[in-house]
Design an enzyme around this catalytic site. Structure first.
Site, PDB file in Angstrom:
ATOM      1  N   ASN A 100      75.801 138.674  22.304  1.00 35.75           N
ATOM      2  CA  ASN A 100      76.091 137.238  22.298  1.00 35.75           C
ATOM      3  C   ASN A 100      75.111 136.416  23.128  1.00 35.75           C
ATOM      4  OD1 ASN A 100      78.262 137.746  20.687  1.00 35.75           O
ATOM      5  ND2 ASN A 100      79.785 137.507  22.278  1.00 35.75           N
ATOM      6  N   VAL A 108      73.920 131.429  25.184  1.00 40.37           N
ATOM      7  CA  VAL A 108      75.110 132.188  24.807  1.00 40.37           C
ATOM      8  C   VAL A 108      75.471 131.808  23.382  1.00 40.37           C
ATOM      9  CG1 VAL A 108      77.525 132.639  25.338  1.00 40.37           C
ATOM     10  CG2 VAL A 108      75.884 132.328  27.188  1.00 40.37           C
ATOM     11  N   CYS A 109      75.507 132.802  22.509  1.00 39.46           N
ATOM     12  CA  CYS A 109      75.747 132.590  21.083  1.00 39.46           C
ATOM     13  C   CYS A 109      77.197 132.921  20.752  1.00 39.46           C
ATOM     14  CB  CYS A 109      74.811 133.457  20.255  1.00 39.46           C
ATOM     15  SG  CYS A 109      73.075 133.245  20.662  1.00 39.46           S
ATOM     16  N   MET A 110      78.055 131.951  20.916  1.00 34.65           N
ATOM     17  CA  MET A 110      79.465 132.121  20.588  1.00 34.65           C
ATOM     18  C   MET A 110      79.899 130.929  19.753  1.00 34.65           C
ATOM     19  SD  MET A 110      81.022 133.489  24.187  1.00 34.65           S
ATOM     20  CE  MET A 110      82.655 133.689  23.514  1.00 34.65           C
TER      21      MET A 110
END
Length: 121
Positions: A100, A108-110
């Site tokens: 993530n 942050v890849c959410m």
């Protein structure tokens, strides 16, 4: 024509960059001040906040290979905060290897942070 004189120009477009920094979201500033008063509060080991940005030093989780590690995380709030999510990225160590976390930017890849329709205050 200067931006402040354009028809339909919004207030944010008309303000200079320093003015935009001064009008940082009040709630974000209050939350940063509240956190700073409680420092250190594991896992947050240190905190710096100014206007619409916050930088935290996080301790690695106990009983893990990262127990002695320290991670620096930056949060940046827009004028729409808390109705839009803050930007969140790891600034150090240079590379955080996690599914993530973007390898290049540390972002942050959410979904909850990248899709404003999933975020709620």
């Amino acid at each position: 024509v200067p931006p402040s004189r354009r028809r339909g120009a919004g207030i944010v477009q008309a303000m200079s960059e320093p003015a935009q920094r001064r009008s940082a979201p009040v709630r974000f500033q209050r939350e940063g001040e509240r956190l700073a008063k409680a420092m250190p509060k594991p896992p947050i080991m240190a905190l710096e906040h100014s206007g619409s940005s916050l930088r935290a030093e996080l301790a690695g989780p106990d009983a893990s290979p990262f127990a002695q590690a320290r991670f620096h995380v930056e949060l940046t709030a827009s004028e729409e905060y808390p109705f839009k999510p803050p930007g969140v990225r790891f600034s150090s160590p240079e590379r955080v290897y996690h599914p993530n976390v973007c390898r290049k930017t540390g972002g942050v890849c959410m979904d909850i942070l990248n899709d404003a329709s999933l975020w709620s205050p």
